[in-house]
Write a protein that holds these residues in place. Structure first.
Motif, PDB file in Angstrom:
ATOM      1  N   TRP A  89      29.069 -70.518  61.706  1.00  0.00           N
ATOM      2  CA  TRP A  89      27.915 -71.241  62.592  1.00  0.00           C
ATOM      3  C   TRP A  89      27.507 -70.172  63.513  1.00  0.00           C
ATOM      4  O   TRP A  89      28.341 -69.338  64.131  1.00  0.00           O
ATOM      5  N   TRP A  90      26.216 -70.414  63.979  1.00  0.00           N
ATOM      6  CA  TRP A  90      25.453 -69.647  65.068  1.00  0.00           C
ATOM      7  C   TRP A  90      24.935 -70.220  66.091  1.00  0.00           C
ATOM      8  O   TRP A  90      24.737 -71.581  66.221  1.00  0.00           O
ATOM      9  N   ARG A  91      25.243 -69.818  67.437  1.00  0.00           N
ATOM     10  CA  ARG A  91      24.682 -70.370  68.593  1.00  0.00           C
ATOM     11  C   ARG A  91      23.818 -69.287  69.513  1.00  0.00           C
ATOM     12  O   ARG A  91      24.165 -67.899  69.267  1.00  0.00           O
ATOM     13  N   ALA A  92      23.053 -70.037  70.122  1.00  0.00           N
ATOM     14  CA  ALA A  92      22.050 -69.030  71.211  1.00  0.00           C
ATOM     15  C   ALA A  92      23.052 -68.345  72.190  1.00  0.00           C
ATOM     16  O   ALA A  92      23.839 -69.131  72.641  1.00  0.00           O
ATOM     17  N   VAL A  93      22.873 -67.191  72.631  1.00  0.00           N
ATOM     18  CA  VAL A  93      23.691 -66.576  73.621  1.00  0.00           C
ATOM     19  C   VAL A  93      23.101 -66.952  75.027  1.00  0.00           C
ATOM     20  O   VAL A  93      23.663 -67.448  75.999  1.00  0.00           O
TER      21      VAL A  93
END
Length: 202
Positions: A89-93
């Motif tokens: 899973w990816w998320r914005a920093v």
């Protein structure tokens, strides 16, 4: 300084933490799919490459590759709170980004071109959002329609006064953060666009 702030419904009563992009990061970001991936993560929260592919109508191979590129330049990161096994899973920093005007006057044509591409993308997204609002106004209450605004103004200013006006508008918008919680009945995230540019008399 232009800014993008997709998560302007942030309930925290302080200005959002924006990434101050450098020339290297700008060149890496100036790709339509990367911009759309980053915007989607900021707007809708963490997702997998396959989930983003379905959302954006792309192949999972393409989204996976460009997510890794965004991660290499510090725009996105793994979300350790989500995912099972090999699922990533990816998320914005950051919640948004700011761009310095020096990029439009950089001696490197690649940097100038990257800045132009990003600004064109931002303008396109703004136009899409306004168009979507106009096309869906009947889905909202009359109170929300009367609370919306679609105006333009013409004021003669110097560059210094134009910058002052923009800064004051930014400060005013930020002063409204944190006044309404997500649980407040009848509330919604209000998207505000600011376009300021000189125009010739002809």
């Amino acid at each position: 300084m232009p800014t993008t702030d997709p998560q302007d419904g942030d309930p925290v009563a302080k200005p959002p933490q924006l990434l101050d992009i450098d020339a290297r990061g700008l060149r890496a970001l100036a790709h339509p799919l990367r911009l759309n991936l980053l915007n989607s993560l900021r707007e809708s929260g963490p997702a997998t490459a396959s989930g983003l592919a379905e959302r954006l109508g792309e192949s999972s191979g393409a989204t996976s590759y460009h997510l890794r590129q965004l991660a290499a330049y510090g725009f996105v990161e793994d979300d350790p709170t989500l995912g099972k096994g090999r699922e990533r899973w990816w998320r914005a920093v950051h919640v948004g980004a700011s761009f310095g005007p020096e990029f439009l006057y950089d001696p490197d044509p690649e940097v100038r071109g990257a800045m132009g591409n990003v600004l064109q993308w931002v303008a396109s997204v703004h136009a899409q959002e306004v168009g979507h609002w106009i096309g869906t106004t009947q889905d909202w209450s009359r109170a929300w329609f009367e609370a919306s605004d679609l105006s333009d103004f013409k004021v003669r200013l110097t560059p210094e006064l134009s910058r002052q006006l923009a800064d004051e508008i930014h400060a005013l918008i930020n002063s409204y953060r944190g006044r309404v919680s997500e649980e407040t009945e009848g509330s919604a995230v209000v998207r505000t666009h600011l376009h300021m540019f000189p125009r010739s008399a002809s």
